[in-house]
Scaffold this motif. Structure first.
Motif, PDB file in Angstrom:
ATOM      1  N   THR A  98       0.830  -1.206   0.000  1.00  0.00           N
ATOM      2  CA  THR A  98       0.000   0.000   0.000  1.00  0.00           C
ATOM      3  C   THR A  98       0.864   1.254   0.000  1.00  0.00           C
ATOM      4  O   THR A  98       1.970   1.259   0.542  1.00  0.00           O
ATOM      5  CB  THR A  98      -0.911   0.050   1.241  1.00  0.00           C
ATOM      6  OG1 THR A  98      -0.094   0.263   2.395  1.00  0.00           O
ATOM      7  CG2 THR A  98      -1.705  -1.232   1.412  1.00  0.00           C
ATOM      8  N   GLY A  99       0.358   2.296  -0.615  1.00  0.00           N
ATOM      9  CA  GLY A  99       1.062   3.588  -0.600  1.00  0.00           C
ATOM     10  C   GLY A  99       0.713   4.400  -1.826  1.00  0.00           C
ATOM     11  O   GLY A  99       0.410   3.846  -2.888  1.00  0.00           O
ATOM     12  N   GLU A 124       2.966   6.663  -2.681  1.00  0.00           N
ATOM     13  CA  GLU A 124       4.241   7.321  -2.947  1.00  0.00           C
ATOM     14  C   GLU A 124       5.126   6.600  -3.962  1.00  0.00           C
ATOM     15  O   GLU A 124       6.296   6.928  -4.092  1.00  0.00           O
ATOM     16  CB  GLU A 124       5.009   7.500  -1.626  1.00  0.00           C
ATOM     17  CG  GLU A 124       5.446   6.228  -0.894  1.00  0.00           C
ATOM     18  CD  GLU A 124       4.420   5.725   0.127  1.00  0.00           C
ATOM     19  OE1 GLU A 124       3.241   5.625  -0.237  1.00  0.00           O
ATOM     20  OE2 GLU A 124       4.809   5.401   1.254  1.00  0.00           O
ATOM     21  N   ASP A 175      -3.405   4.415  -1.015  1.00  0.00           N
ATOM     22  CA  ASP A 175      -3.918   4.580   0.353  1.00  0.00           C
ATOM     23  C   ASP A 175      -5.372   5.010   0.289  1.00  0.00           C
ATOM     24  O   ASP A 175      -5.696   6.198   0.334  1.00  0.00           O
ATOM     25  CB  ASP A 175      -3.067   5.631   1.103  1.00  0.00           C
ATOM     26  CG  ASP A 175      -1.687   5.104   1.438  1.00  0.00           C
ATOM     27  OD1 ASP A 175      -1.574   3.923   1.809  1.00  0.00           O
ATOM     28  OD2 ASP A 175      -0.713   5.871   1.328  1.00  0.00           O
ATOM     29  N   GLY A 215       0.770   1.091   5.868  1.00  0.00           N
ATOM     30  CA  GLY A 215      -0.563   1.471   6.330  1.00  0.00           C
ATOM     31  C   GLY A 215      -1.042   0.751   7.572  1.00  0.00           C
ATOM     32  O   GLY A 215      -2.242   0.615   7.777  1.00  0.00           O
TER      33      GLY A 215
END
Ligand code: AMP
Ligand code: MG
Length: 395
Positions: A180-181, A183, A222, A246
């Motif tokens: 997850t992310g 970025e 996210d 997360g």
């Protein structure tokens, strides 16, 4: 907060074993045996010569120092002698060849003098020498490999030598990875805007591959709803879900609520350890989910300490934890006012372990060079050069 031993105890109380399957031996490397394997034959299968030389029947009345033995035939590996061996004579024999039933002893070719069709023995002989006895390794019906064993190339060689072609193993757990992310940059050009290269996915997939597990993998932004959906989809196809990132308490940390929305119950969340404090383990019936912190170093260390042993235990591997050992520290290490257990990248050198220096949970360089994790317990504030430390050997 649980310490890592308490967390691990809880983890192993929640193991759901995988089913079993019968597969061809040639595909079994890296798998775990699901039942005891008994030998269908004796091994060696028959008395055979351990050397190239001459087989004969040792007769204690014979004076081997002076007399010549006639050589009345030859048996190569794979041959069966025709049984027509003249009394008191020898046969030429080669390594692995079956010893004719009438004979019991072998002399190496280096230890005889040959004269035409006869030999004389230049060395004292003992009854049964240089004979590999039938069944000296294993008898028919005896236990060859225990249930819960890891199958390595030698295991395969051993079982093949017993004529075994198929074996019953634990099914490999189906594992799905979600990183997850928001970025992650897809290429170097995207980096300018504050993005980073995603690295947990490939790392986890590689670690699983080493365990003969081909995991599926996807990224997820996210976004609670999106993550919730991805977990729901993954649930149908996987036994174990590994979610990276997360899992802490930030505004964009959705792993816990997304799992809960899918019916997962938290077994533990947060462990008194460094790195990997936010670690989450949850279960939904026989499905398990690990919420690993996003920091790559924490991901890798939590994988070795929790995920790997859990997957091994699911497959019924008897030694499901990584091997532990004790080494003297090659250097000093000081905790900064912290009562957590620290897992440190270590490099074994002879009988010492070097505690590698760059240890921040976002930094992988020292772990990339490590061959073990050194365990700095909760109550040990300082390790001095020469102190004994427990290490976990990395696979
Ligand atoms: P999080 O646990 O999501 O708060 O992430 C903690 C840190 O790990 C942040 O610096 C993230 O950018 C970084 N991180 C999270 N996921 C990954 C990933 N898949 N690859 C590399 N770094 C990551
Ligand atoms: Mg994140």
């Amino acid at each position: 907060m649980l310490n890592y031993k308490e967390a691990k105890d809880l983890l192993f109380q929640h193991v759901s074993k995988t089913a079993t399957e019968t597969i061809q031996l040639c595909h079994a490397e890296g798998r775990i045996t699901a039942e005891d394997i008994r030998s269908p034959v004796a091994h060696p299968l028959f008395d055979q010569s351990a050397v190239d030389g001459y087989a004969f029947k040792l007769n204690n009345d014979h004076n081997y120092d002076n007399d010549w033995l006639s050589v009345s035939g030859e048996v190569k590996a794979g041959d069966m002698s025709d049984g027509q061996i003249e009394d008191g004579s020898a046969v030429r024999i080669f390594t692995g060849a079956r010893i004719p039933d009438e004979l019991d002893t072998v002399i190496m070719q280096e230890d005889v003098t040959v004269n035409g069709d006869s030999i004389s023995l230049n060395k004292e002989v003992k009854l049964g020498q240089h004979v590999r006895k039938a069944a000296e390794q294993i008898k028919e019906g005896e236990l060859a490999i225990k249930k819960g064993s890891h199958i390595n190339p030698a295991t395969i060689g051993f079982l093949a030598s017993l004529g075994i072609k198929e074996i019953t193993v634990a099914k490999t757990p189906a594992v799905h990875i979600i990183v997850t992310g928001n970025e992650f940059a897809s290429d170097a050009a995207g980096l300018a805007s504050g993005k980073i290269f995603e690295s947990n996915g490939e790392m986890l997939a590689a670690a699983l591959k080493k365990m003969s597990i081909n995991a599926s993998f996807e990224e997820c932004a996210d976004d609670l709803k999106l993550l919730q959906e991805k977990i729901a989809e993954a649930n149908d196809q996987s036994d174990v879900l590994i979610i990276s990132g997360g899992v802490s308490v930030g505004d964009y940390d959705f792993t816990v609520p997304a799992l809960e929305a899918n019916g997962y119950e938290t077994v533990f969340h947060k462990v008194k350890q460094k790195p990997g404090k936010p670690l989450l383990f949850s279960k939904k019936e026989d499905k398990a989910a690990f919420g690993l912190p996003g920091n790559p170093r924490a991901v890798m260390i939590c994988f070795y300490q929790y995920v790997l042993p859990y997957l091994n235990a699911m497959a019924g591997k008897s030694s499901y934890q990584l091997t532990e050992a004790v080494f003297a520290s090659a250097n000093n290490y000081k905790k900064k006012d912290d009562d957590r257990t620290h897992f440190l990248a270590g490099k074994i050198n002879g009988n010492e372990v070097e505690l590698l220096e760059i240890q921040g949970s976002h930094m992988m360089m020292s772990l990339a060079a490590a061959d073990c994790l050194a365990v700095n317990p909760e109550d040990t504030l300082e390790i001095k050069k020469g102190d004994l430390v427990n290490v976990v050997l990395l696979p």
